[in-house]
Design a protein around this motif. Structure first.
Motif, mmCIF file in Angstrom:
data_model
loop_
_atom_site.group_PDB
_atom_site.id
_atom_site.type_symbol
_atom_site.label_atom_id
_atom_site.label_comp_id
_atom_site.label_asym_id
_atom_site.label_seq_id
_atom_site.Cartn_x
_atom_site.Cartn_y
_atom_site.Cartn_z
ATOM 1 N N THR A 1 51.948 48.602 53.235
ATOM 2 C CA THR A 1 51.806 47.835 52.000
ATOM 3 C C THR A 1 50.926 48.589 51.015
ATOM 4 O O THR A 1 49.935 49.203 51.408
ATOM 5 N N ALA A 2 51.271 48.542 49.741
ATOM 6 C CA ALA A 2 50.460 49.207 48.703
ATOM 7 C C ALA A 2 49.043 48.640 48.733
ATOM 8 O O ALA A 2 48.834 47.443 48.908
ATOM 9 N N LEU A 3 48.069 49.517 48.578
ATOM 10 C CA LEU A 3 46.667 49.100 48.668
ATOM 11 C C LEU A 3 46.298 48.060 47.622
ATOM 12 O O LEU A 3 45.571 47.106 47.912
ATOM 13 N N PHE A 4 46.789 48.223 46.385
ATOM 14 C CA PHE A 4 46.485 47.224 45.359
ATOM 15 C C PHE A 4 47.063 45.854 45.732
ATOM 16 O O PHE A 4 46.468 44.824 45.432
ATOM 17 N N ASP A 5 48.211 45.825 46.427
ATOM 18 C CA ASP A 5 48.768 44.554 46.880
ATOM 19 C C ASP A 5 47.852 43.903 47.913
ATOM 20 O O ASP A 5 47.661 42.686 47.914
ATOM 21 N N GLU A 6 47.264 44.708 48.788
ATOM 22 C CA GLU A 6 46.319 44.184 49.775
ATOM 23 C C GLU A 6 45.065 43.637 49.086
ATOM 24 O O GLU A 6 44.542 42.593 49.470
ATOM 25 N N ILE A 7 44.600 44.336 48.071
ATOM 26 C CA ILE A 7 43.423 43.872 47.330
ATOM 27 C C ILE A 7 43.735 42.551 46.637
ATOM 28 O O ILE A 7 42.934 41.610 46.679
ATOM 29 N N ASP A 8 44.901 42.464 46.009
ATOM 30 C CA ASP A 8 45.309 41.212 45.361
ATOM 31 C C ASP A 8 45.318 40.057 46.355
ATOM 32 O O ASP A 8 44.889 38.947 46.047
ATOM 33 N N LYS A 9 45.808 40.345 47.564
ATOM 34 C CA LYS A 9 45.881 39.315 48.602
ATOM 35 C C LYS A 9 44.484 38.787 48.945
ATOM 36 O O LYS A 9 44.269 37.580 49.048
ATOM 37 N N VAL A 10 43.518 39.686 49.103
ATOM 38 C CA VAL A 10 42.146 39.281 49.422
ATOM 39 C C VAL A 10 41.563 38.447 48.295
ATOM 40 O O VAL A 10 40.943 37.403 48.533
ATOM 41 N N VAL A 11 41.758 38.886 47.071
ATOM 42 C CA VAL A 11 41.220 38.153 45.920
ATOM 43 C C VAL A 11 41.812 36.745 45.869
ATOM 44 O O VAL A 11 41.091 35.763 45.680
ATOM 45 N N LYS A 12 43.115 36.629 46.069
ATOM 46 C CA LYS A 12 43.767 35.317 46.030
ATOM 47 C C LYS A 12 43.313 34.426 47.185
ATOM 48 O O LYS A 12 43.107 33.234 47.000
ATOM 49 N N PHE B 1 38.381 39.381 39.097
ATOM 50 C CA PHE B 1 39.391 38.383 38.737
ATOM 51 C C PHE B 1 39.907 38.664 37.337
ATOM 52 O O PHE B 1 39.135 38.860 36.401
ATOM 53 N N GLY B 2 41.205 38.718 37.203
ATOM 54 C CA GLY B 2 41.816 38.925 35.895
ATOM 55 C C GLY B 2 41.838 40.365 35.425
ATOM 56 O O GLY B 2 42.323 40.648 34.337
ATOM 57 N N VAL B 3 41.320 41.293 36.216
ATOM 58 C CA VAL B 3 41.310 42.706 35.830
ATOM 59 C C VAL B 3 42.663 43.322 36.189
ATOM 60 O O VAL B 3 43.173 43.128 37.290
#
Length: 112
Positions: free
Chosen positions: A7-18, A33-35
């Motif tokens: 999985t793309a790293l930014f997708d993993e980061i988005d998942k954690v934030v959500k 958030f929102g960046v």
């Protein structure tokens, strides 16, 4: 938490934030958030390195973990840092005046 290496790293980061949600997030996490992704940098700490010469690989967050760490020396688990572009200077990615000792990833020019 285990990260899917495909999985793309930014997708993993988005998942954690959500998952954390804005109300349960730490003050450090809230700044993201929102960046937009284009305003973020992702770094992986180079190991082994002395604490006085910590350096980082700049990682492309749009690629999967497997691709991002390909060719990097890893000791156990990689340490990733997410930073706003305005804070990127806190994460040096080049070492100058340090000999490249065989097996020492700290002597690498890591900007790709």
């Amino acid at each position: 938490e285990r990260v899917d290496d495909a999985t793309a790293l930014f997708d993993e980061i988005d998942k954690v934030v959500k998952e954390r949600g804005k109300s349960n997030a730490s003050p450090l996490l809230k700044q993201y958030f929102g960046v937009e992704r284009k305003d973020l940098n992702l770094f992986m700490k180079i190991e082994p390195c002395s604490s006085s010469q910590v350096r980082f690989h700049r990682i492309d967050g749009s690629v999967a973990l497997r691709e991002a760490i390909s060719g990097c020396n890893l000791i156990e688990y990689p340490t990733f840092e997410v930073a706003l572009k305005s804070a990127a200077k806190r994460f040096p990615t080049l070492i100058q005046d340090v000999p490249n000792v065989e097996g020492d990833s700290c002597g690498m020019d890591v900007d790709r």
